[in-house]
Design a protein around this motif. Structure first.
Motif, short mmCIF file in Angstrom:
data_model
loop_
_atom_site.label_atom_id
_atom_site.label_comp_id
_atom_site.label_asym_id
_atom_site.label_seq_id
_atom_site.Cartn_x
_atom_site.Cartn_y
_atom_site.Cartn_z
N LEU A 283 36.22 47.30 35.64
CA LEU A 283 37.16 46.27 36.48
C LEU A 283 36.77 44.74 35.32
O LEU A 283 38.19 44.14 35.35
CB LEU A 283 36.34 46.23 37.82
CG LEU A 283 36.63 47.39 38.56
CD1 LEU A 283 36.25 47.51 39.70
CD2 LEU A 283 38.23 48.20 38.93
N SER A 284 35.39 44.83 35.23
CA SER A 284 35.93 43.04 34.60
C SER A 284 36.38 43.26 33.84
O SER A 284 36.93 42.35 32.90
CB SER A 284 34.28 42.92 34.84
OG SER A 284 34.19 41.29 33.92
N MET A 285 35.94 44.20 32.72
CA MET A 285 37.20 44.03 30.99
C MET A 285 38.55 44.13 31.44
O MET A 285 39.25 43.67 30.70
CB MET A 285 36.72 45.21 30.57
CG MET A 285 37.31 45.62 29.37
SD MET A 285 38.91 46.85 29.67
CE MET A 285 37.85 48.02 29.07
N LEU A 286 39.40 44.99 32.02
CA LEU A 286 40.71 45.73 32.65
C LEU A 286 41.15 44.14 33.71
O LEU A 286 42.02 43.13 32.98
CB LEU A 286 40.28 46.31 33.93
CG LEU A 286 40.56 47.67 33.59
CD1 LEU A 286 40.89 49.02 34.27
CD2 LEU A 286 41.45 48.02 31.91
N SER A 287 40.46 42.46 34.29
CA SER A 287 40.37 41.78 34.67
C SER A 287 40.60 40.47 33.43
O SER A 287 41.63 40.19 33.45
CB SER A 287 39.73 41.44 35.27
OG SER A 287 39.50 42.68 36.97
N HIS A 304 43.71 31.91 35.16
CA HIS A 304 42.67 31.44 35.82
C HIS A 304 41.46 32.58 36.83
O HIS A 304 41.08 32.72 37.24
CB HIS A 304 42.74 29.90 36.76
CG HIS A 304 42.74 28.94 35.82
ND1 HIS A 304 43.13 27.80 35.63
CD2 HIS A 304 42.15 28.61 34.33
CE1 HIS A 304 43.36 27.11 34.49
NE2 HIS A 304 42.57 27.86 33.65
N ARG A 305 43.28 33.09 37.65
CA ARG A 305 42.68 34.51 38.90
C ARG A 305 41.86 35.50 38.00
O ARG A 305 40.55 36.00 38.88
CB ARG A 305 44.08 33.98 39.50
CG ARG A 305 43.68 35.40 40.05
CD ARG A 305 45.11 35.88 41.76
NE ARG A 305 45.72 36.00 40.90
CZ ARG A 305 45.29 37.72 39.82
NH1 ARG A 305 44.22 38.37 40.15
NH2 ARG A 305 46.18 38.00 39.22
N ALA A 306 42.88 36.18 36.85
CA ALA A 306 41.87 36.65 36.64
C ALA A 306 40.99 36.39 36.07
O ALA A 306 40.42 37.51 35.90
CB ALA A 306 42.77 37.65 35.64
N ILE A 307 40.65 35.74 35.61
CA ILE A 307 39.51 35.48 34.83
C ILE A 307 38.26 34.52 35.82
O ILE A 307 37.53 35.76 35.79
CB ILE A 307 39.22 33.62 33.90
CG1 ILE A 307 39.92 34.09 32.95
CG2 ILE A 307 38.30 32.96 33.78
CD1 ILE A 307 40.57 33.15 31.90
N GLY A 308 38.82 34.12 36.71
CA GLY A 308 37.60 34.11 38.22
C GLY A 308 37.47 36.19 38.57
O GLY A 308 36.25 35.50 38.85
N GLU A 309 38.83 36.68 38.31
CA GLU A 309 37.45 37.69 39.17
C GLU A 309 37.25 38.46 37.96
O GLU A 309 35.75 39.70 38.44
CB GLU A 309 39.64 38.89 39.46
CG GLU A 309 39.15 40.07 39.84
CD GLU A 309 38.17 40.18 41.01
OE1 GLU A 309 37.97 41.27 41.65
OE2 GLU A 309 38.44 39.49 41.45
N ALA A 310 37.15 38.48 36.49
CA ALA A 310 36.73 39.03 35.64
C ALA A 310 34.43 38.78 35.77
O ALA A 310 33.84 39.50 35.97
CB ALA A 310 37.16 38.71 34.06
N PRO A 333 28.00 38.50 26.34
CA PRO A 333 28.89 37.69 24.91
C PRO A 333 30.09 37.76 24.92
O PRO A 333 31.02 36.71 24.96
CB PRO A 333 28.11 37.62 23.97
CG PRO A 333 26.45 37.91 24.30
CD PRO A 333 26.58 39.07 25.78
N LYS A 334 30.84 39.25 25.12
CA LYS A 334 31.82 39.15 25.23
C LYS A 334 32.73 38.73 26.19
O LYS A 334 34.35 38.04 25.83
CB LYS A 334 31.42 41.10 24.89
CG LYS A 334 33.40 41.78 25.13
CD LYS A 334 34.01 41.33 24.02
CE LYS A 334 35.58 41.90 23.49
NZ LYS A 334 36.15 41.04 22.59
N LEU A 335 32.39 38.81 27.03
CA LEU A 335 33.36 38.48 27.98
C LEU A 335 33.30 36.83 28.66
O LEU A 335 34.21 36.15 28.98
CB LEU A 335 32.10 38.64 29.73
CG LEU A 335 32.34 37.54 31.69
CD1 LEU A 335 33.65 38.51 31.62
CD2 LEU A 335 31.42 37.81 32.12
#
Length: 450
Positions: A283-287, A304-310, A333-335
């Protein structure tokens, strides 16, 4: 295409106009589009249709509200408006060569099955393919869970070598294994084995699509991604469906089709959320893929919302999570590097630079493509901040991993940095970078404007 359907050629007086020549040289498409309108009678709606852009995007460019820099978009403009490649710093376009002399590969039309590569003549000491098939039928044994695990191990090895050296040389072996597994699916087997084969075939098709995507052969990539979707659906593997959609979303971002990218990643998230086994890492990768789409659209708040969810999902990862093998690459690191790239796409270089730099320091050195790719992102970000010396040093360090991997995506990012460096081309640090570029990557540097 029939001659009547070919885009009309631009008038010679426009192609030799000093203002047009200069606008193409610096890729000032606002000026190019205005000149095409006033001197060739090609209006913005026609420009949009011929270059596969939206009319609103063309209007924003003409108004100076947006710049176009993606290599794929530059090539579409060259081909759609019939601007010779050398005027835009591109290789000679296929349509500039008389048809009788064209010997390059042509992509299959969208939605069609890629044509198989011609078979090499087998040495006389080896049996022909028909004999191979007969022998395979005579010696075939029932598949087991261990056989499936062997297939999965080979796929993991393909991915590892793809990261290190690129997938072009691997592609014939991957496609051969894909076709072999698809052939096995035609026989009746226990459901657990059959589902496993469908999952393996889906991942081989996705990997094949990825190698074409990395080579920027987008029609071929999409055909294989579509095959991967169908195979994953047959297996009932919603997480794999989500992953393939996420790959297609990333490709749409590269093709400067952010609305398509957002639709695809939204569908991917729907698939993942409908599956009880979807892990926080997935779910983090998809966000993060969603953040890329929003950033390319210029939707700051949504990005910013999608980054916060990731980051929120990533914070919920636990040691015992049963992550699919295809998402294990998505580490901290990839995140962080993806977060930096998303900020960079929004034009927020100040936030992007430390995130990308920190991730690069922690990235696996064996991943040549990732290191080169992220280093050129960092160099462009540093150049946007006016840090010429740092940018050239970063780009110079990226040349060694770039020389170790065959990747048109990496070459494209190198060209974009090189173009961005144009105003500083005579500075000593830029000259040192170019000397190293020509030493390590002569085929790439040879296609760049000196």
């Amino acid at each position: 295409m029939p001659d009547a359907d070919r885009p009309q050629e631009l008038p010679e007086r426009l192609l030799t106009d000093p203002e047009m020549i200069n606008a193409c040289r610096v890729r000032d498409f606002a000026c190019v589009f205005r000149l095409v309108k006033t001197k060739a009678g090609i209006y913005p709606s026609m420009i949009a249709r011929r270059c596969e852009l939206t009319p609103s995007r063309v209007g924003e460019v003409i108004a100076g509200q947006r710049r176009l820099s993606h290599m794929d978009v530059v090539e579409r403009i060259a081909d759609g408006l019939r601007i010779p490649g050398h005027m835009l710093g591109l290789a000679r376009r296929a349509w500039e060569t008389p048809q009788a002399l064209v010997a390059t590969e042509r992509e299959a039309p969208y939605g069609t099955e890629p044509e198989p590569e011609p078979e090499q003549q087998a040495p006389a000491s080896l049996p022909g393919p028909d004999v191979d098939s007969i022998l395979a039928l005579a010696t075939r044994t029932s598949l087991s869970a261990a056989t499936l695990e062997a297939f999965r191990s080979s796929i993991e090895d393909y991915w590892r070598r793809d990261e290190q050296h690129g997938g072009q040389a691997l592609r014939p072996a991957i496609v051969g294994q894909l076709r072999y597994v698809v052939g096995l699916l035609k026989e009746n087997r226990p459901s657990s084995i059959q589902n496993g084969l469908y999952q393996i075939a889906a991942e081989l098709a996705r990997l094949t699509g990825w190698t074409y995507f990395d080579a920027r052969q987008y029609n071929q990539a999409r055909a294989y991604f579509t095959e991967a979707l169908q195979l994953a659906k047959e297996a009932g593997d919603h997480q794999s469906v989500a992953n393939v959609l996420a790959c297609m979303s990333l490709q749409a971002t590269y093709q400067d089709r952010p609305a398509d990218s957002l639709a695809l990643v939204t569908a991917a998230q729907d698939q993942a959320r409908s599956t009880p086994g979807s892990t926080p890492r997935v779910l983090s990768m998809l966000s993060m893929r969603e953040a890329f789409a929003h950033a390319t659209l210029g939707n700051r708040d949504s990005t910013h919302r999608a980054i916060g969810e990731a980051h929120r999902q990533f914070g919920q990862i636990q040691t015992g999570d049963l992550d699919p093998s295809w998402v294990t690459y998505f580490d901290e690191p990839k995140l962080n590097v993806d977060t930096g790239i998303a900020h960079g796409r929004l034009g927020d270089a100040v936030t992007a630079e430390p995130l990308i730099a920190d991730a690069l320091r922690r990235e696996d050195r064996a991943n040549h493509r990732g290191r080169a790719f992220h280093s050129f992102w960092l160099a462009r970000t540093q150049l946007n901040l006016g840090k010429l010396d740092q940018a050239c040093r970063t780009a110079t360090q990226a040349l060694e991993p770039a020389s170790a991997v065959a990747s048109e995506r990496v070459s494209g990012h190198l060209r974009e940095f090189y173009d961005q460096l144009a105003p500083h081309r005579q500075e000593p640090v830029a000259l040192a970078f170019e000397a190293r570029l020509r030493e390590l990557l002569p085929p790439v540097s040879g296609s760049l404007r000196p």
